[in-house]
Design an enzyme around this catalytic site. Structure first.
Site, PDB file in Angstrom:
ATOM      1  N   GLU A 196      -5.218  -4.901  10.519  1.00  9.85           N
ATOM      2  CA  GLU A 196      -4.202  -3.885  10.775  1.00  9.85           C
ATOM      3  C   GLU A 196      -4.525  -3.156  12.075  1.00  9.85           C
ATOM      4  O   GLU A 196      -5.339  -2.222  12.081  1.00  9.85           O
ATOM      5  CB  GLU A 196      -4.163  -2.870   9.632  1.00  9.85           C
ATOM      6  CG  GLU A 196      -3.879  -3.478   8.280  1.00  9.85           C
ATOM      7  CD  GLU A 196      -3.340  -2.465   7.292  1.00  9.85           C
ATOM      8  OE1 GLU A 196      -2.248  -2.695   6.764  1.00  9.85           O
ATOM      9  OE2 GLU A 196      -3.990  -1.423   7.072  1.00  9.85           O
TER      10      GLU A 196
ATOM     11  N   LYS B  27       0.200   4.266  -0.314  1.00  7.58           N
ATOM     12  CA  LYS B  27      -0.434   5.458   0.264  1.00  7.58           C
ATOM     13  C   LYS B  27      -0.169   6.675  -0.638  1.00  7.58           C
ATOM     14  O   LYS B  27      -0.090   6.517  -1.848  1.00  7.58           O
ATOM     15  CB  LYS B  27       0.033   5.668   1.705  1.00  7.58           C
ATOM     16  CG  LYS B  27      -0.139   4.384   2.547  1.00  7.58           C
ATOM     17  CD  LYS B  27       0.008   4.596   4.015  1.00  7.58           C
ATOM     18  CE  LYS B  27      -0.189   3.266   4.737  1.00  7.58           C
ATOM     19  NZ  LYS B  27      -0.150   3.385   6.174  1.00  7.58           N
TER      20      LYS B  27
ATOM     21  N   GLU C 249      -6.924   4.672   7.816  1.00  9.10           N
ATOM     22  CA  GLU C 249      -6.737   6.101   7.503  1.00  9.10           C
ATOM     23  C   GLU C 249      -7.972   6.664   6.791  1.00  9.10           C
ATOM     24  O   GLU C 249      -8.325   7.828   6.985  1.00  9.10           O
ATOM     25  CB  GLU C 249      -5.461   6.278   6.649  1.00  9.10           C
ATOM     26  CG  GLU C 249      -4.212   6.074   7.503  1.00  9.10           C
ATOM     27  CD  GLU C 249      -3.006   5.518   6.768  1.00  9.10           C
ATOM     28  OE1 GLU C 249      -2.961   5.576   5.520  1.00  9.10           O
ATOM     29  OE2 GLU C 249      -2.093   5.002   7.453  1.00  9.10           O
TER      30      GLU C 249
ATOM     31  N   HIS D  14      -9.479   1.037   4.855  1.00 11.04           N
ATOM     32  CA  HIS D  14      -8.211   1.277   5.555  1.00 11.04           C
ATOM     33  C   HIS D  14      -8.472   2.231   6.723  1.00 11.04           C
ATOM     34  O   HIS D  14      -9.292   3.145   6.614  1.00 11.04           O
ATOM     35  CB  HIS D  14      -7.177   1.868   4.592  1.00 11.04           C
ATOM     36  CG  HIS D  14      -5.808   1.884   5.202  1.00 11.04           C
ATOM     37  ND1 HIS D  14      -5.417   2.851   6.087  1.00 11.04           N
ATOM     38  CD2 HIS D  14      -4.770   1.022   5.084  1.00 11.04           C
ATOM     39  CE1 HIS D  14      -4.176   2.586   6.487  1.00 11.04           C
ATOM     40  NE2 HIS D  14      -3.762   1.481   5.893  1.00 11.04           N
TER      41      HIS D  14
ATOM     42  N   GLY E 211       2.514   2.376  10.786  1.00  5.83           N
ATOM     43  CA  GLY E 211       3.463   3.475  10.630  1.00  5.83           C
ATOM     44  C   GLY E 211       4.127   3.898  11.925  1.00  5.83           C
ATOM     45  O   GLY E 211       4.785   4.937  11.989  1.00  5.83           O
TER      46      GLY E 211
ATOM     47  N   SER F  72       3.520  -1.951  10.411  1.00  4.91           N
ATOM     48  CA  SER F  72       4.970  -2.012  10.637  1.00  4.91           C
ATOM     49  C   SER F  72       5.567  -3.389  10.338  1.00  4.91           C
ATOM     50  O   SER F  72       6.488  -3.848  11.014  1.00  4.91           O
ATOM     51  CB  SER F  72       5.325  -1.564  12.055  1.00  4.91           C
ATOM     52  OG  SER F  72       4.901  -0.222  12.261  1.00  4.91           O
TER      53      SER F  72
ATOM     54  N   ASN G 172       0.869  -1.176   0.000  1.00  6.97           N
ATOM     55  CA  ASN G 172       0.000   0.000   0.000  1.00  6.97           C
ATOM     56  C   ASN G 172       0.909   1.229   0.000  1.00  6.97           C
ATOM     57  O   ASN G 172       1.482   1.570   1.029  1.00  6.97           O
ATOM     58  CB  ASN G 172      -0.879  -0.040   1.267  1.00  6.97           C
ATOM     59  CG  ASN G 172      -1.700   1.225   1.448  1.00  6.97           C
ATOM     60  OD1 ASN G 172      -1.787   2.061   0.543  1.00  6.97           O
ATOM     61  ND2 ASN G 172      -2.300   1.368   2.621  1.00  6.97           N
TER      62      ASN G 172
HETATM   63  P1  PGA Z   1       2.864   0.382   7.638  1.00 10.13           P
HETATM   64  O1  PGA Z   1       1.398   0.555   7.006  1.00 10.13           O
HETATM   65  O2  PGA Z   1       3.435  -0.890   7.075  1.00 10.13           O
HETATM   66  O3  PGA Z   1       3.633   1.599   7.188  1.00 10.13           O
HETATM   67  O4  PGA Z   1       2.714   0.312   9.120  1.00 10.13           O
HETATM   68  C1  PGA Z   1       0.565  -0.532   6.777  1.00 10.13           C
HETATM   69  C2  PGA Z   1      -0.753  -0.068   6.206  1.00 10.13           C
HETATM   70  O5  PGA Z   1      -1.270   0.948   6.683  1.00 10.13           O
HETATM   71  O6  PGA Z   1      -1.305  -0.670   5.264  1.00 10.13           O
END
Ligand code: PGA
Length: 252
Positions: free
Chosen positions: A168, A11, A98, A96, A174, A213, A9
């Site tokens: 997640e 983003k 976010e 997601h 992140g 992460s 992803n």
């Molecule tokens: P990350 O994000 O690997 O940077 O923690 C994962 C995601 O949000 O899909």
């Protein structure tokens, strides 16, 4: 045997030129990873088309990070599932954290997006996961169960048979803070049990990816767990070598 999937992803990162370069590097290094792994890359809308051209014939698939809840019309700034599918993309990330947190996406919105995705033959990668305060309050199972019941339970058996789920935990996205392999397994097994309560044996075939992460140093341990079928990768998907090394978490 469930599919093993490593999805990136991206983003809101990379320009089209950078995205094409990243995709080329993933294609170039894929031979070093077990052919048992299905790679998916999810670039921003602006370079879906270019990235699709780069990965063509490599076995790597492409997904979008979102799609509109409506079919078409006066929805300024939105991108429909049909537009995405017509480029040759095969997947779409939906729900997601976010999107839920910053763009107010609710189960009602996500039900509409699911309808659009399936109507256009896009396979949804449906994200679920609890926030830190919810885990600390011991509510993580209830939160994830509701996210599944309110959306996934509205699918037909046939639609469900194509679905990919990504667990997640929001506190791990992140932040550099990964769920332990045991925490991931515990939740993945729970998710599969919730799915089975509605869809029966079909739930045994659903790929459930871990995200948050995930990196080369922890992927192997997490992927070794029985109910973890791969990862949805954010930050580490922006470096081709890291993304590929995560794929190597599955034995060649
Ligand atoms: P990350 O994000 O690997 O940077 O923690 C994962 C995601 O949000 O899909």
């Amino acid at each position: 045997m469930r599919r093993k999937i490593v999805a990136g992803n991206w983003k809101m990162n990379t320009t089209p030129v950078e995205g094409v370069e990243l995709a080329k590097n993933v294609v170039a290094g894929k031979g070093g990873v077990c052919s048992c792994v299905d790679f998916i890359v999810c670039p921003p809308f602006t370079h879906l088309s270019e990235v699709i051209k780069v990965v063509r014939g490599s076995g790597i698939a492409v997904g979008a990070q979102n799609c509109a809840a409506e079919e078409k019309g006066a929805y300024t700034g939105e991108v429909s599932a049909k537009m995405i599918a017509s480029l040759g993309a095969e997947y779409v990330i939906l729900g997601h954290s976010e999107r839920r947190e910053y763009y107010g996406e609710t189960s009602a919105t996500l039900n509409k997006k699911m309808v659009q995705a399936y109507a256009n033959q896009l396979v949804p990668i449906y994200c679920v996961g609890e926030k830190l305060a919810e885990r600390e309050a011991g509510k993580h199972f209830d939160v994830v169960k509701a996210q599944i019941e309110e959306v996934v339970f509205n699918l037909t058996d046939e639609q469900f048979s194509k679905l990919i789920i990504a667990y997640e935990p929001v506190w791990a996205i992140g932040t550099g803070k990964t769920a332990t392999a045991d925490q991931a397994q515990e939740m993945h097994a729970f998710i599969r049990q919730v799915l089975a309560s509605k869809f029966g044996e079909k739930a045994a075939e659903t790929p459930i990816l871990y995200g948050g992460s995930c990196k080369p140093s922890n992927a192997k341990e997490i992927f070794a767990k029985e109910d973890v079928d791969g990862g949805l990768i954010g930050g580490a998907a922006l470096v081709a070598d890291d993304f590929l090394a995560i794929g190597k978490g599955f034995e060649k």
